[in-house]
Design a protein around this motif. Structure first.
Motif, PDB file in Angstrom:
ATOM      1  N   ALA A  66      -0.262  -2.820  -1.668  1.00 47.58           N
ATOM      2  CA  ALA A  66      -0.717  -1.728  -0.821  1.00 47.58           C
ATOM      3  C   ALA A  66      -1.548  -0.771  -1.663  1.00 47.58           C
ATOM      4  O   ALA A  66      -1.212  -0.509  -2.816  1.00 47.58           O
ATOM      5  N   ARG A  69      -5.875   4.684   0.942  1.00 47.82           N
ATOM      6  CA  ARG A  69      -7.246   4.985   1.357  1.00 47.82           C
ATOM      7  C   ARG A  69      -7.222   6.155   2.336  1.00 47.82           C
ATOM      8  O   ARG A  69      -6.607   6.067   3.386  1.00 47.82           O
ATOM      9  N   VAL A  74      -2.852   1.012   2.934  1.00 51.96           N
ATOM     10  CA  VAL A  74      -3.435  -0.177   3.545  1.00 51.96           C
ATOM     11  C   VAL A  74      -2.840  -1.405   2.864  1.00 51.96           C
ATOM     12  O   VAL A  74      -2.794  -1.473   1.635  1.00 51.96           O
ATOM     13  N   LEU A  76      -2.857  -5.178   1.640  1.00 53.39           N
ATOM     14  CA  LEU A  76      -3.856  -6.170   1.236  1.00 53.39           C
ATOM     15  C   LEU A  76      -3.157  -7.441   0.788  1.00 53.39           C
ATOM     16  O   LEU A  76      -2.130  -7.387   0.103  1.00 53.39           O
ATOM     17  N   THR A  77      -3.723  -8.572   1.157  1.00 54.54           N
ATOM     18  CA  THR A  77      -3.213  -9.868   0.711  1.00 54.54           C
ATOM     19  C   THR A  77      -4.345 -10.639   0.052  1.00 54.54           C
ATOM     20  O   THR A  77      -5.406 -10.830   0.658  1.00 54.54           O
ATOM     21  N   LYS A  78      -4.112 -11.072  -1.178  1.00 56.92           N
ATOM     22  CA  LYS A  78      -5.105 -11.820  -1.944  1.00 56.92           C
ATOM     23  C   LYS A  78      -4.709 -13.287  -1.957  1.00 56.92           C
ATOM     24  O   LYS A  78      -3.569 -13.631  -2.269  1.00 56.92           O
ATOM     25  N   GLU A  85      -7.238  -7.648   4.666  1.00 51.94           N
ATOM     26  CA  GLU A  85      -6.448  -6.476   5.041  1.00 51.94           C
ATOM     27  C   GLU A  85      -5.366  -6.912   6.016  1.00 51.94           C
ATOM     28  O   GLU A  85      -5.664  -7.464   7.080  1.00 51.94           O
ATOM     29  N   THR A  86      -4.112  -6.691   5.642  1.00 51.34           N
ATOM     30  CA  THR A  86      -2.978  -7.174   6.441  1.00 51.34           C
ATOM     31  C   THR A  86      -1.986  -6.046   6.720  1.00 51.34           C
ATOM     32  O   THR A  86      -0.775  -6.248   6.745  1.00 51.34           O
ATOM     33  N   THR A  87      -2.498  -4.845   6.923  1.00 52.97           N
ATOM     34  CA  THR A  87      -1.657  -3.684   7.190  1.00 52.97           C
ATOM     35  C   THR A  87      -0.774  -3.918   8.411  1.00 52.97           C
ATOM     36  O   THR A  87      -1.229  -4.427   9.433  1.00 52.97           O
ATOM     37  N   TYR A  92       1.944  -3.797   3.412  1.00 52.97           N
ATOM     38  CA  TYR A  92       2.418  -2.496   3.895  1.00 52.97           C
ATOM     39  C   TYR A  92       2.778  -2.600   5.369  1.00 52.97           C
ATOM     40  O   TYR A  92       1.946  -2.962   6.210  1.00 52.97           O
TER      41      TYR A  92
END
Length: 274
Positions: A66, A69, A74, A76-78, A85-87, A92
């Motif tokens: 997370a 911003r 927010v 985030l998944t890498k 973005e996986t909010t 998160y």
């Protein structure tokens, strides 16, 4: 009499699943659900995956995090070189964590409790799998019901079954009395590849096992590779379960569930060519 006015013959009931198959199936459902949910709790302690023996923190191939911003977090998944973005789901979900609370067991943060649930049901899973395999091999379930028949592996037959499944057209009559080729292949892969891989890679992450099973750890490419393969095999099982449930509903939920509870499956006799 026109065919549309002919009375529908009574259903033919056949024995589809034996007692051991049914008991181990439902035990496996419970064990896998608990293992998946508690496994996500354990994963949340360090929501990243690596290849090799050690964790290279600067180069995970999968990571959930997370970032802040504009005063808001927010998720985030890498995955590899891509970042999504996986909010609200990953990274998160009201708090900074890999998977959300509703997907983990327990729902609150507790690595210790997650490990207790996971390790206990790992034994339930392993013993249940051993019982299923032993009974299936001795009783002939594997040979009789899971191994493809010669007529099922003809190229034209395979293409027809794939096309029928894509159009949600399922076998009837005599063909419905046995698993089709796609079912058999799916069950064989799950039972003899994914489930054993999930069990063996889980063992590789145990420090106690490392002293006696280091050769197995090396076979999987290192402890972190084993952790990654453990996660991937579990993800593949989740995908299988989703597709399996969809097929159960599409091909007749009540008939399929009844078959796995009572062992009895209903087939229309006129569709069997009798």
């Amino acid at each position: 009499m026109p065919s549309a006015e002919r009375p529908r013959p009574p259903m033919e009931t056949i024995r589809r699943h034996g007692l051991v198959t049914r008991l181990t199936h439902w035990t496996n459902v419970l064990a896998v659900l608990v293992l998946l949910a508690s496994g996500l709790q354990i994963f949340n302690a360090h929501p990243a995956l690596y290849w090799g023996e050690t964790s290279t923190f600067s180069r995970p191939w999968v990571a959930m995090a997370a970032v802040e911003r504009g005063g808001e977090f927010v998720g985030l998944t890498k995955v590899g070189g891509a970042v999504f973005e996986t909010t609200g789901v990953l990274g998160y979900s009201g708090e900074v964590r890999g998977f959300p609370a509703w997907a983990t067991l327990p729902g609150y943060r507790s690595l210790a409790d997650g490990r207790r649930w996971h390790f206990f049901f790992a034994w339930v899973f392993a013993i249940n799998l051993a019982v299923y395999l032993a009974a299936g091999l001795i009783g002939g379930h594997v040979r009789r019901d899971l191994l493809p028949d010669r007529d099922q592996i003809r190229p034209r037959r395979i293409l027809r079954e794939i096309a029928d499944h894509a159009r949600l057209r399922f076998p009837h009559g005599a063909e419905a009395k046995r698993y089709n080729l796609l079912q058999k292949l799916a069950y064989l892969i799950v039972v003899f590849v994914l489930l054993p891989m999930m069990l063996l890679t889980g063992l590789c992450m145990s420090p106690a096992f490392g002293s006696v099973g280091y050769g197995l750890i090396e076979l999987f490419g290192g402890r972190q590779s084993a952790r990654t393969l453990h996660f991937l095999s579990a993800s593949a099982i989740v995908l299988f379960v989703v597709v399996h449930l969809a097929m159960v509903v599409a091909s007749g939920a009540w008939n399929n569930i009844r078959a796995m509870v009572t062992g009895r499956f209903a087939v229309r006799p006129e569709e069997a060519g009798t």
